[in-house]
Design a protein around this motif. Structure first.
Motif, short mmCIF file in Angstrom:
data_model
loop_
_atom_site.label_atom_id
_atom_site.label_comp_id
_atom_site.label_asym_id
_atom_site.label_seq_id
_atom_site.Cartn_x
_atom_site.Cartn_y
_atom_site.Cartn_z
N ASP A 38 0.85 -1.19 0.00
CA ASP A 38 0.00 0.00 0.00
C ASP A 38 0.89 1.25 0.00
O ASP A 38 2.11 1.15 -0.15
CB ASP A 38 -0.99 -0.01 1.16
N HIS A 44 -0.06 -6.31 1.20
CA HIS A 44 -1.44 -6.79 1.31
C HIS A 44 -1.68 -7.90 0.28
O HIS A 44 -1.14 -7.86 -0.82
CB HIS A 44 -2.44 -5.66 1.05
N VAL A 64 -9.23 -7.88 0.45
CA VAL A 64 -7.82 -7.52 0.69
C VAL A 64 -7.55 -7.61 2.19
O VAL A 64 -8.33 -7.11 2.99
CB VAL A 64 -7.52 -6.08 0.21
N ALA A 66 -4.02 -7.50 5.08
CA ALA A 66 -2.59 -7.34 5.28
C ALA A 66 -1.94 -8.72 5.24
O ALA A 66 -2.53 -9.71 5.69
CB ALA A 66 -2.29 -6.65 6.60
#
Length: 78
Positions: A38, A44, A64, A66
């Motif tokens: 990101d 992610h 999505v 992490a």
């Protein structure tokens, strides 16, 4: 003894299918689309989510998470 930290980015790759058990009588299937960073440099996992139960398969769209959270929650084997 020295321990080598596993690079999750190398372990979780496009096309792999992971599973997570749910509290209800179902499983969540995640097909990895890609891994990207990101704006803050946090990796992610982008994946297609499908709910699996006895006799049904319900697509849930793209999600999505992490990378660390994905690796903690999902397992490669069914």
């Amino acid at each position: 003894m020295l321990f080598k930290k596993i690079d999750l980015r190398e372990k979780i790759v496009q096309g792999d299918i992971y599973y997570r058990a749910m509290q209800i009588n179902a499983q969540e299937e995640a097909k990895v689309l890609y891994v990207s960073d990101d704006d803050f440099g946090i990796p992610h996992v982008h994946f297609e989510r499908t709910l699996l139960g006895s006799g049904y398969k319900d697509p849930q769209g793209v999600r999505v998470l992490a990378l660390d959270t994905f690796a903690k929650d999902f397992r490669l084997t069914n």
